[in-house]
Design a protein around this motif. Structure first.
Motif, PDB file in Angstrom:
ATOM      1  N   GLY A   1     -35.271 -14.301  47.608  1.00 36.43           N
ATOM      2  CA  GLY A   1     -35.777 -12.936  47.559  1.00 36.43           C
ATOM      3  C   GLY A   1     -35.547 -12.303  46.206  1.00 36.43           C
ATOM      4  O   GLY A   1     -35.096 -12.950  45.266  1.00 36.43           O
ATOM      5  N   ILE A   2     -35.850 -11.020  46.121  1.00 35.52           N
ATOM      6  CA  ILE A   2     -35.696 -10.265  44.882  1.00 35.52           C
ATOM      7  C   ILE A   2     -34.483  -9.349  45.023  1.00 35.52           C
ATOM      8  O   ILE A   2     -34.341  -8.645  46.029  1.00 35.52           O
ATOM      9  CB  ILE A   2     -36.968  -9.465  44.560  1.00 35.52           C
ATOM     10  N   TYR A   3     -33.632  -9.352  44.016  1.00 37.00           N
ATOM     11  CA  TYR A   3     -32.383  -8.605  44.037  1.00 37.00           C
ATOM     12  C   TYR A   3     -32.197  -7.823  42.737  1.00 37.00           C
ATOM     13  O   TYR A   3     -32.878  -8.080  41.745  1.00 37.00           O
ATOM     14  CB  TYR A   3     -31.196  -9.559  44.216  1.00 37.00           C
ATOM     15  N   ILE A   4     -31.255  -6.903  42.752  1.00 29.91           N
ATOM     16  CA  ILE A   4     -30.884  -6.133  41.569  1.00 29.91           C
ATOM     17  C   ILE A   4     -29.435  -6.458  41.219  1.00 29.91           C
ATOM     18  O   ILE A   4     -28.544  -6.338  42.070  1.00 29.91           O
ATOM     19  CB  ILE A   4     -31.008  -4.610  41.818  1.00 29.91           C
ATOM     20  N   LEU A   5     -29.193  -6.868  39.976  1.00 23.44           N
ATOM     21  CA  LEU A   5     -27.846  -7.080  39.454  1.00 23.44           C
ATOM     22  C   LEU A   5     -27.495  -5.856  38.623  1.00 23.44           C
ATOM     23  O   LEU A   5     -28.209  -5.527  37.673  1.00 23.44           O
ATOM     24  CB  LEU A   5     -27.791  -8.331  38.580  1.00 23.44           C
TER      25      LEU A   5
ATOM     26  N   SER B   1     -27.496  -6.121  44.784  1.00 23.29           N
ATOM     27  CA  SER B   1     -28.011  -5.406  45.951  1.00 23.29           C
ATOM     28  C   SER B   1     -29.436  -5.852  46.242  1.00 23.29           C
ATOM     29  O   SER B   1     -30.136  -6.350  45.363  1.00 23.29           O
ATOM     30  CB  SER B   1     -27.967  -3.892  45.740  1.00 23.29           C
ATOM     31  N   GLY B   2     -29.834  -5.692  47.501  1.00 23.05           N
ATOM     32  CA  GLY B   2     -31.191  -6.040  47.908  1.00 23.05           C
ATOM     33  C   GLY B   2     -32.188  -5.054  47.321  1.00 23.05           C
ATOM     34  O   GLY B   2     -31.898  -3.864  47.213  1.00 23.05           O
ATOM     35  N   LEU B   3     -33.344  -5.526  46.947  1.00 21.26           N
ATOM     36  CA  LEU B   3     -34.355  -4.671  46.322  1.00 21.26           C
ATOM     37  C   LEU B   3     -34.882  -3.614  47.285  1.00 21.26           C
ATOM     38  O   LEU B   3     -35.008  -2.452  46.928  1.00 21.26           O
ATOM     39  CB  LEU B   3     -35.510  -5.518  45.786  1.00 21.26           C
ATOM     40  N   THR B   4     -35.140  -3.987  48.523  1.00 21.42           N
ATOM     41  CA  THR B   4     -35.766  -3.043  49.453  1.00 21.42           C
ATOM     42  C   THR B   4     -34.779  -2.102  50.128  1.00 21.42           C
ATOM     43  O   THR B   4     -35.030  -0.915  50.221  1.00 21.42           O
ATOM     44  CB  THR B   4     -36.574  -3.790  50.532  1.00 21.42           C
ATOM     45  N   GLN B   5     -33.621  -2.615  50.566  1.00 24.75           N
ATOM     46  CA  GLN B   5     -32.695  -1.756  51.281  1.00 24.75           C
ATOM     47  C   GLN B   5     -31.620  -1.140  50.395  1.00 24.75           C
ATOM     48  O   GLN B   5     -30.999  -0.166  50.792  1.00 24.75           O
ATOM     49  CB  GLN B   5     -32.061  -2.504  52.468  1.00 24.75           C
ATOM     50  N   GLY B   6     -31.376  -1.677  49.216  1.00 26.66           N
ATOM     51  CA  GLY B   6     -30.398  -1.116  48.291  1.00 26.66           C
ATOM     52  C   GLY B   6     -28.946  -1.348  48.672  1.00 26.66           C
ATOM     53  O   GLY B   6     -28.041  -0.870  48.003  1.00 26.66           O
ATOM     54  N   THR B   7     -28.690  -2.077  49.748  1.00 24.95           N
ATOM     55  CA  THR B   7     -27.334  -2.360  50.198  1.00 24.95           C
ATOM     56  C   THR B   7     -26.649  -3.321  49.234  1.00 24.95           C
ATOM     57  O   THR B   7     -27.238  -4.314  48.810  1.00 24.95           O
ATOM     58  CB  THR B   7     -27.370  -3.003  51.606  1.00 24.95           C
ATOM     59  N   ILE B   8     -25.394  -3.038  48.896  1.00 23.80           N
ATOM     60  CA  ILE B   8     -24.631  -3.938  48.028  1.00 23.80           C
ATOM     61  C   ILE B   8     -24.246  -5.174  48.828  1.00 23.80           C
ATOM     62  O   ILE B   8     -23.580  -5.088  49.855  1.00 23.80           O
ATOM     63  CB  ILE B   8     -23.377  -3.237  47.465  1.00 23.80           C
ATOM     64  N   LEU B   9     -24.695  -6.338  48.355  1.00 18.66           N
ATOM     65  CA  LEU B   9     -24.472  -7.598  49.048  1.00 18.66           C
ATOM     66  C   LEU B   9     -23.313  -8.382  48.442  1.00 18.66           C
ATOM     67  O   LEU B   9     -22.617  -9.106  49.142  1.00 18.66           O
ATOM     68  CB  LEU B   9     -25.739  -8.444  49.015  1.00 18.66           C
ATOM     69  N   LEU B  10     -23.128  -8.272  47.145  1.00 24.34           N
ATOM     70  CA  LEU B  10     -22.029  -8.929  46.439  1.00 24.34           C
ATOM     71  C   LEU B  10     -21.453  -7.951  45.434  1.00 24.34           C
ATOM     72  O   LEU B  10     -22.190  -7.181  44.822  1.00 24.34           O
ATOM     73  CB  LEU B  10     -22.517 -10.170  45.677  1.00 24.34           C
ATOM     74  N   SER B  11     -20.149  -7.989  45.250  1.00 21.28           N
ATOM     75  CA  SER B  11     -19.505  -7.116  44.270  1.00 21.28           C
ATOM     76  C   SER B  11     -18.300  -7.845  43.698  1.00 21.28           C
ATOM     77  O   SER B  11     -17.559  -8.494  44.430  1.00 21.28           O
ATOM     78  CB  SER B  11     -19.064  -5.812  44.939  1.00 21.28           C
TER      79      SER B  11
ATOM     80  N   ASN C   1     -35.050 -12.846  40.718  1.00 23.67           N
ATOM     81  CA  ASN C   1     -35.660 -13.507  41.863  1.00 23.67           C
ATOM     82  C   ASN C   1     -34.866 -14.769  42.167  1.00 23.67           C
ATOM     83  O   ASN C   1     -34.723 -15.623  41.305  1.00 23.67           O
ATOM     84  CB  ASN C   1     -37.113 -13.843  41.521  1.00 23.67           C
ATOM     85  N   LYS C   2     -34.342 -14.868  43.373  1.00 26.98           N
ATOM     86  CA  LYS C   2     -33.646 -16.086  43.785  1.00 26.98           C
ATOM     87  C   LYS C   2     -34.596 -16.912  44.621  1.00 26.98           C
ATOM     88  O   LYS C   2     -35.155 -16.431  45.588  1.00 26.98           O
ATOM     89  CB  LYS C   2     -32.402 -15.762  44.603  1.00 26.98           C
TER      90      LYS C   2
END
Length: 68
Positions: free
Chosen positions: A47-51, A17-27, A66-67
């Protein structure tokens, strides 16, 4: 990107998910008995993401990455 996991008969997922918006981008659903899992993050822009690793609807572990 690779994450070590152990799945014991529950529904489990790796999610990015994106760090700022929290939307799940990949699952990606994890198969029962999986010990390692890869998720393809090439479609993500820099950008910066959360796994996150979740099992039975609860987040078990999260890592920031960080990608470039």
């Amino acid at each position: 990107m690779e994450k070590s996991v152990y799945i014991n008969g529950v529904s489990a997922y790796l999610q990015v998910s994106g760090l700022t918006q929290g939307t799940i981008l990949l699952s990606k659903a994890l198969p029962v008995g999986a010990k390692k899992m890869q998720i393809d993050a090439t479609s993500l822009s820099s950008g910066i993401y959360i796994l996150s690793y979740s099992a039975d609807g609860q987040i078990m572990d999260s890592k920031k990455f960080n990608k470039k």
